[in-house]
Design a protein around this motif. Sequence first.
Motif, PDB file in Angstrom:
ATOM      1  N   VAL A   1      59.971  21.858 -38.408  1.00 26.50           N
ATOM      2  CA  VAL A   1      59.124  22.701 -37.563  1.00 26.50           C
ATOM      3  C   VAL A   1      59.347  22.380 -36.091  1.00 26.50           C
ATOM      4  O   VAL A   1      59.535  23.277 -35.265  1.00 26.50           O
ATOM      5  CB  VAL A   1      57.639  22.520 -37.935  1.00 26.50           C
ATOM      6  CG1 VAL A   1      56.740  23.211 -36.908  1.00 26.50           C
ATOM      7  CG2 VAL A   1      57.370  23.069 -39.328  1.00 26.50           C
ATOM      8  N   PHE A   2      59.328  21.099 -35.747  1.00 30.22           N
ATOM      9  CA  PHE A   2      59.498  20.711 -34.346  1.00 30.22           C
ATOM     10  C   PHE A   2      60.883  21.085 -33.828  1.00 30.22           C
ATOM     11  O   PHE A   2      61.032  21.497 -32.674  1.00 30.22           O
ATOM     12  CB  PHE A   2      59.255  19.214 -34.169  1.00 30.22           C
ATOM     13  CG  PHE A   2      57.815  18.795 -34.339  1.00 30.22           C
ATOM     14  CD1 PHE A   2      56.774  19.718 -34.339  1.00 30.22           C
ATOM     15  CD2 PHE A   2      57.477  17.447 -34.498  1.00 30.22           C
ATOM     16  CE1 PHE A   2      55.451  19.333 -34.486  1.00 30.22           C
ATOM     17  CE2 PHE A   2      56.155  17.049 -34.645  1.00 30.22           C
ATOM     18  CZ  PHE A   2      55.148  17.994 -34.646  1.00 30.22           C
TER      19      PHE A   2
ATOM     20  N   THR B   1      60.742  24.834 -33.180  1.00 27.41           N
ATOM     21  CA  THR B   1      59.916  25.105 -32.006  1.00 27.41           C
ATOM     22  C   THR B   1      60.628  24.673 -30.734  1.00 27.41           C
ATOM     23  O   THR B   1      60.593  25.373 -29.715  1.00 27.41           O
ATOM     24  CB  THR B   1      58.555  24.391 -32.123  1.00 27.41           C
ATOM     25  OG1 THR B   1      57.904  24.811 -33.322  1.00 27.41           O
ATOM     26  CG2 THR B   1      57.665  24.710 -30.933  1.00 27.41           C
TER      27      THR B   1
ATOM     28  N   LEU C   1      56.803  20.831 -24.148  1.00 24.77           N
ATOM     29  CA  LEU C   1      56.291  20.919 -25.512  1.00 24.77           C
ATOM     30  C   LEU C   1      55.527  19.645 -25.832  1.00 24.77           C
ATOM     31  O   LEU C   1      56.020  18.541 -25.594  1.00 24.77           O
ATOM     32  CB  LEU C   1      57.450  21.096 -26.507  1.00 24.77           C
ATOM     33  CG  LEU C   1      57.125  21.011 -28.002  1.00 24.77           C
ATOM     34  CD1 LEU C   1      56.200  22.156 -28.424  1.00 24.77           C
ATOM     35  CD2 LEU C   1      58.411  21.029 -28.841  1.00 24.77           C
TER      36      LEU C   1
ATOM     37  N   THR D   1      53.860  17.667 -29.073  1.00 21.98           N
ATOM     38  CA  THR D   1      53.835  17.612 -30.530  1.00 21.98           C
ATOM     39  C   THR D   1      52.820  16.572 -30.983  1.00 21.98           C
ATOM     40  O   THR D   1      52.581  15.586 -30.302  1.00 21.98           O
ATOM     41  CB  THR D   1      55.223  17.248 -31.099  1.00 21.98           C
ATOM     42  OG1 THR D   1      55.641  15.974 -30.562  1.00 21.98           O
ATOM     43  CG2 THR D   1      56.257  18.307 -30.742  1.00 21.98           C
TER      44      THR D   1
ATOM     45  N   TRP E   1      53.977  24.332 -24.313  1.00 24.98           N
ATOM     46  CA  TRP E   1      53.669  24.755 -25.673  1.00 24.98           C
ATOM     47  C   TRP E   1      53.078  23.557 -26.423  1.00 24.98           C
ATOM     48  O   TRP E   1      53.317  22.395 -26.060  1.00 24.98           O
ATOM     49  CB  TRP E   1      54.930  25.209 -26.397  1.00 24.98           C
ATOM     50  CG  TRP E   1      55.569  26.445 -25.852  1.00 24.98           C
ATOM     51  CD1 TRP E   1      55.348  27.040 -24.639  1.00 24.98           C
ATOM     52  CD2 TRP E   1      56.579  27.241 -26.497  1.00 24.98           C
ATOM     53  NE1 TRP E   1      56.157  28.133 -24.489  1.00 24.98           N
ATOM     54  CE2 TRP E   1      56.915  28.293 -25.610  1.00 24.98           C
ATOM     55  CE3 TRP E   1      57.239  27.153 -27.727  1.00 24.98           C
ATOM     56  CZ2 TRP E   1      57.885  29.253 -25.940  1.00 24.98           C
ATOM     57  CZ3 TRP E   1      58.190  28.103 -28.048  1.00 24.98           C
ATOM     58  CH2 TRP E   1      58.505  29.145 -27.170  1.00 24.98           C
TER      59      TRP E   1
ATOM     60  N   SER F   1      52.487  22.107 -30.501  1.00 20.28           N
ATOM     61  CA  SER F   1      52.731  22.231 -31.937  1.00 20.28           C
ATOM     62  C   SER F   1      52.000  21.084 -32.624  1.00 20.28           C
ATOM     63  O   SER F   1      52.384  19.922 -32.474  1.00 20.28           O
ATOM     64  CB  SER F   1      54.241  22.163 -32.216  1.00 20.28           C
ATOM     65  OG  SER F   1      54.524  22.419 -33.576  1.00 20.28           O
TER      66      SER F   1
ATOM     67  N   THR G   1      46.786  30.422 -29.541  1.00 23.44           N
ATOM     68  CA  THR G   1      46.999  29.551 -30.696  1.00 23.44           C
ATOM     69  C   THR G   1      47.025  30.368 -31.976  1.00 23.44           C
ATOM     70  O   THR G   1      46.117  31.164 -32.238  1.00 23.44           O
ATOM     71  CB  THR G   1      45.899  28.483 -30.783  1.00 23.44           C
ATOM     72  OG1 THR G   1      45.940  27.672 -29.606  1.00 23.44           O
ATOM     73  CG2 THR G   1      46.091  27.598 -32.007  1.00 23.44           C
TER      74      THR G   1
ATOM     75  N   CYS H   1      47.925  30.303 -36.374  1.00 25.93           N
ATOM     76  CA  CYS H   1      47.979  29.453 -37.559  1.00 25.93           C
ATOM     77  C   CYS H   1      48.066  30.349 -38.791  1.00 25.93           C
ATOM     78  O   CYS H   1      47.368  31.361 -38.878  1.00 25.93           O
ATOM     79  CB  CYS H   1      46.737  28.571 -37.649  1.00 25.93           C
ATOM     80  SG  CYS H   1      46.625  27.578 -39.155  1.00 25.93           S
TER      81      CYS H   1
ATOM     82  N   LEU I   1      49.325  23.915 -39.635  1.00 28.40           N
ATOM     83  CA  LEU I   1      50.104  23.890 -38.404  1.00 28.40           C
ATOM     84  C   LEU I   1      49.523  24.891 -37.413  1.00 28.40           C
ATOM     85  O   LEU I   1      49.387  26.081 -37.729  1.00 28.40           O
ATOM     86  CB  LEU I   1      51.562  24.247 -38.701  1.00 28.40           C
ATOM     87  CG  LEU I   1      52.461  24.503 -37.487  1.00 28.40           C
ATOM     88  CD1 LEU I   1      52.629  23.238 -36.649  1.00 28.40           C
ATOM     89  CD2 LEU I   1      53.818  25.040 -37.943  1.00 28.40           C
TER      90      LEU I   1
ATOM     91  N   GLU J   1      50.224  26.462 -33.683  1.00 30.63           N
ATOM     92  CA  GLU J   1      51.223  26.629 -32.620  1.00 30.63           C
ATOM     93  C   GLU J   1      50.577  27.369 -31.462  1.00 30.63           C
ATOM     94  O   GLU J   1      50.007  28.453 -31.651  1.00 30.63           O
ATOM     95  CB  GLU J   1      52.423  27.426 -33.127  1.00 30.63           C
ATOM     96  CG  GLU J   1      53.193  26.749 -34.251  1.00 30.63           C
ATOM     97  CD  GLU J   1      54.334  25.885 -33.742  1.00 30.63           C
ATOM     98  OE1 GLU J   1      54.279  25.473 -32.557  1.00 30.63           O
ATOM     99  OE2 GLU J   1      55.273  25.641 -34.511  1.00 30.63           O
TER     100      GLU J   1
ATOM    101  N   ARG K   1      51.239  28.939 -27.639  1.00 30.30           N
ATOM    102  CA  ARG K   1      52.268  29.372 -26.699  1.00 30.30           C
ATOM    103  C   ARG K   1      51.636  30.244 -25.620  1.00 30.30           C
ATOM    104  O   ARG K   1      50.517  30.742 -25.794  1.00 30.30           O
ATOM    105  CB  ARG K   1      53.374  30.146 -27.434  1.00 30.30           C
ATOM    106  CG  ARG K   1      54.029  29.322 -28.525  1.00 30.30           C
ATOM    107  CD  ARG K   1      55.232  30.011 -29.136  1.00 30.30           C
ATOM    108  NE  ARG K   1      55.825  29.193 -30.185  1.00 30.30           N
ATOM    109  CZ  ARG K   1      56.938  29.496 -30.819  1.00 30.30           C
ATOM    110  NH1 ARG K   1      57.595  30.623 -30.507  1.00 30.30           N
ATOM    111  NH2 ARG K   1      57.422  28.702 -31.758  1.00 30.30           N
TER     112      ARG K   1
END
Length: 293
Positions: free
Chosen positions: A56-57, A60, A184, A186, A211, A213, A236, A238, A282, A284, A286
Motif C-alpha cells: 500500500v505504501f 501511495t 507523505l 505513514t 498526504w 496513509s 479522507t 476508506c 486503511l 487515505e 489526499r
Amino acid sequence: MRARRHPGAPGTPDAAADPMAGKTRFDDIYDLPDPRSYFRRLAPYEYEIPHHAQGVFRRTLAARRASTPPAPDGGDGFTVLDLCCSYGINAALLNHDLTLADLYAHYAGEDTAELTTSELVDVDKEFYAARRRPDAVRLVGVDTAANATAYALAVGLLDEAYAENLERVPPSHGLARAMSGVGLITVTGGIGYVTHRTFDALLDCVRLPPWVSAFVLRTVPYDRIADSLTARGLVTGCDPARTYPQRLFTSPDEQRDAVERVRALGLDPTGLEAAGRYHTRLYESRPRPVRPV
C-alpha cells in the motif's frame, strides 16, 4: 501470555477516553537498543500489519511522486514521515527488497542471536545497504522511543529520527524543519496512542499538508483525526469492506475487549475480531481536488 489490564477497560469511566485501554501493552520491547526482542515476542501472535502496509505504501508513494513536480536536482523533492516508527520496520520494507518474513528470520533467528547490539548495528548496516532499492525515498521517523529510533538511524533506515511526544509538546526545531519537505505521512500501529493533537502539531509546521496513509485498528475511532485533516484541506477515504489483519489476540480478555469496542462503534466483529485477530482499516487522505475557475 496474559493481557495486562489497566484503568480504562470497558465498564470503567475512562473507557471511551482511552480506546487502547483493553489492549495488551508490550512496553518492555518497544524501546530496547535493538529489535530482536520485539520480533521474538510478537512472532507467536503473528504480528503482520507492516506486511500489508508495504504494498500500500509503495503504491501511495508512487502516486504521490507522480503528482509532484520534479525538483531542480532531478529528485522528487519530498520526504516520507513514518509516525510511530519504532525500529524503522516500515522504512525497511518501503526502501529495501525485503519482506516482513525476512525481518522475522533475521532478528528472531540464530544468526543474530549471540551478537551484541554494537555488532548487530554493524551487520545491519551492510544488511540494509545490500538490499537498498534504487527508488528509495528520504525517510524521517517520529516515535517516543529514543532507543528504537536511534537504532533505526544508526543502521541507515532513517535519514532523520525524532524521539518526541507530540501529544504533550510541540515539535522540536529540527522536526519542524524536516516537516517542510514531507509529502507523505505513514502510520501502521500508532493511532489511538497518538491523536489529532499529534497531527495538528505536525501540520502546523507546513503550508501545504502532506498526504496521509494510516492503518487504524477497528477498535479505534478515526473521526477526530479525519476532521483535523479536513480542516487542512485533505479528503479522507476508506473502503469499509476491506480490512487488514494486525495480529492474534494475546488472551480471551483482550479479544472480548476488542469485540465490545467494535460493536460500540457500530461495526460487526463476525469473522474478524470474533475469529481471533485485531483488524485494521486503511484511511487515505489526499488534497481536495481544485475546482476549475
